[in-house]
Motif scaffolding. Structure first.
Motif, PDB file in Angstrom:
ATOM      1  N   PRO A  68      46.465  52.602  51.703  1.00 30.79           N
ATOM      2  CA  PRO A  68      46.081  52.307  50.320  1.00 30.79           C
ATOM      3  C   PRO A  68      47.269  52.456  49.370  1.00 30.79           C
ATOM      4  CG  PRO A  68      44.584  53.896  51.353  1.00 30.79           C
ATOM      5  CD  PRO A  68      45.783  53.793  52.228  1.00 30.79           C
ATOM      6  N   ALA A  69      47.123  51.892  48.174  1.00 26.34           N
ATOM      7  CA  ALA A  69      48.159  52.042  47.155  1.00 26.34           C
ATOM      8  C   ALA A  69      48.241  53.492  46.684  1.00 26.34           C
ATOM      9  CB  ALA A  69      47.880  51.111  45.982  1.00 26.34           C
ATOM     10  N   PHE A  70      47.078  54.125  46.425  1.00 26.95           N
ATOM     11  CA  PHE A  70      47.021  55.495  45.918  1.00 26.95           C
ATOM     12  C   PHE A  70      45.945  56.253  46.689  1.00 26.95           C
ATOM     13  CE2 PHE A  70      47.644  52.813  41.968  1.00 26.95           C
ATOM     14  CZ  PHE A  70      49.028  52.947  41.935  1.00 26.95           C
ATOM     15  N   THR A  71      46.288  57.444  47.179  1.00 26.20           N
ATOM     16  CA  THR A  71      45.320  58.244  47.929  1.00 26.20           C
ATOM     17  C   THR A  71      45.389  59.693  47.471  1.00 26.20           C
ATOM     18  OG1 THR A  71      45.611  56.833  49.870  1.00 26.20           O
ATOM     19  CG2 THR A  71      44.543  58.953  50.222  1.00 26.20           C
ATOM     20  N   LEU A  72      44.227  60.275  47.204  1.00 26.85           N
ATOM     21  CA  LEU A  72      44.145  61.667  46.791  1.00 26.85           C
ATOM     22  C   LEU A  72      43.568  62.498  47.932  1.00 26.85           C
ATOM     23  CD1 LEU A  72      44.657  63.194  44.029  1.00 26.85           C
ATOM     24  CD2 LEU A  72      42.173  63.220  43.791  1.00 26.85           C
ATOM     25  N   GLY A  73      44.263  63.583  48.266  1.00 30.06           N
ATOM     26  CA  GLY A  73      43.749  64.501  49.275  1.00 30.06           C
ATOM     27  C   GLY A  73      42.701  65.405  48.669  1.00 30.06           C
ATOM     28  N   VAL A 142      49.227  60.541  47.130  1.00 27.95           N
ATOM     29  CA  VAL A 142      50.186  59.750  47.893  1.00 27.95           C
ATOM     30  C   VAL A 142      50.244  58.329  47.343  1.00 27.95           C
ATOM     31  CG1 VAL A 142      50.863  58.951  50.187  1.00 27.95           C
ATOM     32  CG2 VAL A 142      49.701  61.155  49.930  1.00 27.95           C
ATOM     33  N   VAL A 143      51.457  57.879  47.055  1.00 26.01           N
ATOM     34  CA  VAL A 143      51.694  56.530  46.546  1.00 26.01           C
ATOM     35  C   VAL A 143      52.397  55.717  47.641  1.00 26.01           C
ATOM     36  CG1 VAL A 143      52.828  55.155  44.762  1.00 26.01           C
ATOM     37  CG2 VAL A 143      51.910  57.417  44.193  1.00 26.01           C
ATOM     38  N   ASN A 144      51.896  54.532  47.912  1.00 26.77           N
ATOM     39  CA  ASN A 144      52.536  53.651  48.890  1.00 26.77           C
ATOM     40  C   ASN A 144      53.820  53.076  48.294  1.00 26.77           C
ATOM     41  OD1 ASN A 144      53.221  51.755  50.873  1.00 26.77           O
ATOM     42  ND2 ASN A 144      51.813  50.224  50.038  1.00 26.77           N
TER      43      ASN A 144
END
Length: 313
Positions: A68-73, A142-144
């Motif tokens: 994904p473009a942006f993912t939050l843990g 996390v940013v791709n």
């Protein structure tokens, strides 16, 4: 309401852990290391209850089968532990992270979520140096920045602004440090576009990126050989201008750059500056303070560190 109490940007490089004995520019290396310590002290003085770490992922937790473009843990966070970086489960705050994800969606950014997120040195370098000895739970964002197509720079800034808005809509008085990990300029020996690898090394990289899920260690030794054999490419002038613009509160000017333009000016590794722009946007692009800059060919990267304090309400 929750609020951002400090923003920090810092370069990362696993070669800092594994190749310190090969450093020629020792004064530059020590200046950057000392700047990480100064940033760590600034975080400690800000007394955050949680740290949102905005970083990249170097194909140890995300793969070309899904990125994904942006993912939050929002749950368990497991560090891969490569090259002397932290390993295993990290301290987290799942209720806070899950509430933040909901508020981010309400603010206008639909982040992907992961309840069992594997992170690498794109996040753990910051944990290792900036949170050293600080008992602060982390929320990885996390940013791709490596698998085309990449999110536009203005979309990253929108994410940062919505992060601040989401925190402001949360109950309580949670103090949040926002840390950006990555950059500055550098050129990695990776394919310019994973869809068109050139030569055996790039073909190997794409194979690792596609098939590494659950088996990334099998590819890691040769990946490391390719990276350590690379010729350093650092855009010193760009880095110094970027840090000067951070100090002047002008990072908003970079949002008009395309992915190609950013790559031409700062190398493919400079695409990680999306993390700095996201952090700066969460601080309202307030003027900051550069702590150090060291062009480190031994680590293949222009190494910089800076802090941004929120402007008074």
């Amino acid at each position: 309401m929750a609020r951002v109490v400090l923003g920090v940007g810092a370069s990362h490089s696993t070669l800092m852990n594994t190749h310190w004995d090969k450093v020629v520019h020792r004064a530059d290396a020590e200046r950057f290391r000392d700047a990480l310590g100064e940033a760590r002290e600034a975080i400690a003085a800000a007394r955050p209850d949680v740290a949102v770490i905005i970083g990249s992922n170097h194909f140890r937790g995300f793969w070309l089968d899904l990125i994904p473009a942006f993912t939050l843990g929002v749950g368990e966070v497991i560090a891969s532990g490569e090259s002397g970086t932290p390993s295993g489960p990290q301290r987290t705050d799942p209720p806070f992270a899950q509430a933040l994800a909901e508020r981010l969606v309400e603010a206008g950014t639909e982040v992907a979520i992961s309840a069992r997120l594997q992170i690498d040195h794109g996040q753990t370098h910051a944990i290792q140096y900036l949170l050293d000895g600080l008992d602060v739970p982390v929320v990885p964002l996390v940013v791709n920045v490596f698998a085309a197509p990449l999110p536009r720079l203005d979309r990253c800034a929108e994410l940062g602004a919505n992060l601040a808005a989401a925190l402001g809509a949360m109950p309580g008085d949670t103090r949040v440090a926002v840390i950006a990990s990555g950059g500055l300029s550098h050129q990695l020996p990776w394919p310019a576009d994973w869809r068109d690898p050139q030569g055996a090394d790039e073909e190997f990289m794409v194979e690792a990126w596609l098939n590494g899920r659950g088996d990334w260690q099998r590819y890691d030794a040769h990946r490391r050989e390719i990276i350590t054999a690379a010729r350093p490419v650092i855009f010193d002038e760009f880095d110094r201008r970027f840090l000067a613009d951070l100090e002047a509160g002008r990072l908003r000017d970079y949002l008009a750059l395309s992915t190609a333009e950013l790559g031409e000016r700062s190398g493919n590794g400079g695409q990680e500056l999306r993390t700095w722009l996201t952090m700066a946007a969460a601080l309202g692009f307030a003027p900051g303070r550069s702590l150090a800059y060291a062009p480190m060919p031994e680590w293949l990267t222009g190494m910089g560190a800076a802090v941004i304090e929120p402007e008074p309400a």
